[in-house]
Motif scaffolding. Structure first.
Motif, PDB file in Angstrom:
ATOM      1  N   LYS A  81     -21.638 -39.525 -12.306  1.00 40.07           N
ATOM      2  CA  LYS A  81     -20.985 -39.672 -10.967  1.00 40.07           C
ATOM      3  C   LYS A  81     -21.785 -39.092  -9.814  1.00 40.07           C
ATOM      4  O   LYS A  81     -21.962 -37.862  -9.596  1.00 40.07           O
ATOM      5  CB  LYS A  81     -19.587 -39.353 -10.896  1.00 40.07           C
ATOM      6  N   GLY A  82     -21.881 -40.006  -8.648  1.00 41.17           N
ATOM      7  CA  GLY A  82     -22.679 -39.444  -7.829  1.00 41.17           C
ATOM      8  C   GLY A  82     -24.105 -39.467  -7.671  1.00 41.17           C
ATOM      9  O   GLY A  82     -24.805 -39.062  -6.778  1.00 41.17           O
ATOM     10  N   LYS A  83     -24.628 -39.565  -9.040  1.00 43.65           N
ATOM     11  CA  LYS A  83     -26.299 -39.750  -9.081  1.00 43.65           C
ATOM     12  C   LYS A  83     -26.701 -41.120  -8.680  1.00 43.65           C
ATOM     13  O   LYS A  83     -26.053 -42.209  -8.769  1.00 43.65           O
ATOM     14  CB  LYS A  83     -26.398 -39.428 -10.677  1.00 43.65           C
ATOM     15  N   GLU A  84     -27.791 -40.885  -8.330  1.00 46.66           N
ATOM     16  CA  GLU A  84     -28.589 -42.332  -7.809  1.00 46.66           C
ATOM     17  C   GLU A  84     -29.202 -43.094  -9.267  1.00 46.66           C
ATOM     18  O   GLU A  84     -29.268 -42.147 -10.243  1.00 46.66           O
ATOM     19  CB  GLU A  84     -29.924 -42.093  -7.119  1.00 46.66           C
ATOM     20  N   ASP A  85     -29.079 -44.159  -9.025  1.00 51.77           N
ATOM     21  CA  ASP A  85     -29.622 -45.186 -10.272  1.00 51.77           C
ATOM     22  C   ASP A  85     -30.918 -44.670 -10.805  1.00 51.77           C
ATOM     23  O   ASP A  85     -31.159 -44.539 -11.943  1.00 51.77           O
ATOM     24  CB  ASP A  85     -29.872 -46.807  -9.866  1.00 51.77           C
ATOM     25  N   GLN A  86     -31.724 -44.468  -9.848  1.00 55.96           N
ATOM     26  CA  GLN A  86     -33.206 -43.794 -10.319  1.00 55.96           C
ATOM     27  C   GLN A  86     -33.207 -42.418 -11.027  1.00 55.96           C
ATOM     28  O   GLN A  86     -33.856 -42.342 -11.992  1.00 55.96           O
ATOM     29  CB  GLN A  86     -33.976 -43.531  -8.923  1.00 55.96           C
ATOM     30  N   GLU A  87     -32.261 -41.689 -10.596  1.00 59.19           N
ATOM     31  CA  GLU A  87     -31.965 -40.527 -11.330  1.00 59.19           C
ATOM     32  C   GLU A  87     -31.491 -40.680 -12.857  1.00 59.19           C
ATOM     33  O   GLU A  87     -31.948 -39.995 -13.534  1.00 59.19           O
ATOM     34  CB  GLU A  87     -31.155 -39.506 -10.421  1.00 59.19           C
ATOM     35  N   ILE A  88     -30.602 -41.490 -12.914  1.00 54.84           N
ATOM     36  CA  ILE A  88     -30.044 -41.814 -14.124  1.00 54.84           C
ATOM     37  C   ILE A  88     -31.083 -42.302 -15.133  1.00 54.84           C
ATOM     38  O   ILE A  88     -31.409 -41.888 -16.169  1.00 54.84           O
ATOM     39  CB  ILE A  88     -28.725 -42.576 -14.018  1.00 54.84           C
ATOM     40  N   LEU A  89     -31.905 -43.261 -14.461  1.00 48.96           N
ATOM     41  CA  LEU A  89     -33.076 -43.857 -15.039  1.00 48.96           C
ATOM     42  C   LEU A  89     -34.284 -43.111 -15.867  1.00 48.96           C
ATOM     43  O   LEU A  89     -34.580 -42.996 -16.672  1.00 48.96           O
ATOM     44  CB  LEU A  89     -33.467 -45.226 -14.445  1.00 48.96           C
ATOM     45  N   ASP A  90     -34.520 -42.205 -14.813  1.00 51.71           N
ATOM     46  CA  ASP A  90     -35.512 -41.015 -15.051  1.00 51.71           C
ATOM     47  C   ASP A  90     -34.870 -40.090 -16.176  1.00 51.71           C
ATOM     48  O   ASP A  90     -35.618 -39.825 -17.009  1.00 51.71           O
ATOM     49  CB  ASP A  90     -35.739 -40.324 -13.644  1.00 51.71           C
ATOM     50  N   GLY A  91     -33.640 -39.793 -16.122  1.00 53.09           N
ATOM     51  CA  GLY A  91     -32.925 -38.956 -17.306  1.00 53.09           C
ATOM     52  C   GLY A  91     -33.041 -39.715 -18.504  1.00 53.09           C
ATOM     53  O   GLY A  91     -33.363 -39.138 -19.536  1.00 53.09           O
ATOM     54  N   LEU A  92     -33.023 -41.057 -18.644  1.00 54.89           N
ATOM     55  CA  LEU A  92     -33.126 -42.082 -19.984  1.00 54.89           C
ATOM     56  C   LEU A  92     -34.402 -42.013 -20.567  1.00 54.89           C
ATOM     57  O   LEU A  92     -34.544 -41.984 -21.704  1.00 54.89           O
ATOM     58  CB  LEU A  92     -32.166 -43.079 -19.516  1.00 54.89           C
ATOM     59  N   THR A  93     -35.460 -42.077 -19.544  1.00 56.64           N
ATOM     60  CA  THR A  93     -36.889 -42.455 -19.892  1.00 56.64           C
ATOM     61  C   THR A  93     -37.570 -41.097 -19.905  1.00 56.64           C
ATOM     62  O   THR A  93     -38.904 -41.145 -20.322  1.00 56.64           O
ATOM     63  CB  THR A  93     -37.205 -43.533 -18.921  1.00 56.64           C
ATOM     64  N   LYS A  94     -37.167 -39.925 -19.608  1.00 52.33           N
ATOM     65  CA  LYS A  94     -38.061 -38.775 -19.404  1.00 52.33           C
ATOM     66  C   LYS A  94     -38.470 -38.504 -20.623  1.00 52.33           C
ATOM     67  O   LYS A  94     -37.764 -38.367 -21.727  1.00 52.33           O
ATOM     68  CB  LYS A  94     -36.979 -37.471 -18.825  1.00 52.33           C
ATOM     69  N   ASP A  95     -40.034 -38.118 -20.820  1.00 53.20           N
ATOM     70  CA  ASP A  95     -40.552 -37.742 -21.893  1.00 53.20           C
ATOM     71  C   ASP A  95     -40.581 -38.717 -23.059  1.00 53.20           C
ATOM     72  O   ASP A  95     -40.806 -38.284 -24.092  1.00 53.20           O
ATOM     73  CB  ASP A  95     -40.277 -36.471 -22.359  1.00 53.20           C
ATOM     74  N   LYS A  96     -40.546 -39.898 -22.708  1.00 54.94           N
ATOM     75  CA  LYS A  96     -40.711 -41.091 -23.611  1.00 54.94           C
ATOM     76  C   LYS A  96     -41.366 -41.952 -23.265  1.00 54.94           C
ATOM     77  O   LYS A  96     -41.663 -42.230 -22.078  1.00 54.94           O
ATOM     78  CB  LYS A  96     -39.033 -41.704 -23.782  1.00 54.94           C
ATOM     79  N   ASN A  97     -42.019 -42.831 -24.181  1.00 53.18           N
ATOM     80  CA  ASN A  97     -42.923 -43.688 -24.035  1.00 53.18           C
ATOM     81  C   ASN A  97     -42.689 -45.108 -23.744  1.00 53.18           C
ATOM     82  O   ASN A  97     -43.001 -45.801 -24.886  1.00 53.18           O
ATOM     83  CB  ASN A  97     -44.167 -43.439 -24.824  1.00 53.18           C
ATOM     84  N   TYR A  98     -41.505 -45.256 -22.808  1.00 55.53           N
ATOM     85  CA  TYR A  98     -41.103 -46.640 -22.864  1.00 55.53           C
ATOM     86  C   TYR A  98     -41.738 -47.563 -21.845  1.00 55.53           C
ATOM     87  O   TYR A  98     -41.985 -48.761 -22.043  1.00 55.53           O
ATOM     88  CB  TYR A  98     -39.548 -46.477 -22.188  1.00 55.53           C
TER      89      TYR A  98
END
Length: 182
Positions: A129-146
């Motif tokens: 809650k309160g996070k930007e979409d980009q921040e959420i996506l970065d958290g999901l894709t961090k250190d992953k080869n997507y």
């Protein structure tokens, strides 16, 4: 009543007897024609009563079926509204997702679908809650080869063993600043 007069013919007080019989018949008996008319009316009314009872049962069944259909229609309307809302929500989230992805290219379509599904779940989590979409996506894709690497190395076919002439070898060494030992 002619038959009665025939029967009483010849008796002394025939007129009095006929009068009493006629009065008794009028009070205690019904004429055959009247009886038949009443009987046919009774039978007709009984048939009508049975038909009304049957139609009442059918009407009750129809009412039950109508109520069931109305419940089904209401449920289907609710389901259609729910699906419509879900579709609109998915379109809205897809737009937000695509904006967060920006210029990145996905490794493959399956990866994109999987990350989008994770993004949809993550949007509704309390910790996001309160996070930007980009921040959420970065958290999901961090250190992953997507994503495809835009600077990935170009694959060059191996040269294998190359045989050079003496002149070509000397020229290469000269370019590299090496001297030849013959």
């Amino acid at each position: 009543m002619e038959w009665l007069k025939e029967v009483l013919k010849g008796l002394d007080n025939a007129q009095e007897i006929e009068k009493k019989i006629t009065e008794g018949i009028g009070k205690n008996f019904v004429a055959r024609a009247d009886f038949n008319a009443l009987n046919s009316t009774k039978k007709s009314l009984e048939v009508q009563l049975l038909e009304l009872q049957e139609s009442s049962v059918k009407e009750s069944d129809l009412k039950k079926r109508l109520e069931e259909l109305e419940r089904k229609i209401a449920a289907e309307k609710d389901e259609a509204i729910r699906k419509e809302r879900e579709a609109a929500q998915e379109v809205y989230l897809r737009k937000r997702f695509d904006q967060a992805v920006g210029e990145h290219k996905w490794r493959d379509e399956l990866t994109e679908k999987a990350v989008f599904a994770e993004f949809q779940r993550a949007i509704n989590m309390d910790i996001n809650k309160g996070k930007e979409d980009q921040e959420i996506l970065d958290g999901l894709t961090k250190d992953k080869n997507y994503f495809l690497n835009p600077n990935r190395p170009i694959e060059i076919p191996s040269m294998g063993r190359v045989s050079l002439t003496k002149a070509e070898e000397n020229k290469m060494r000269a370019l590299m600043g090496l001297t030849l030992k013959n």
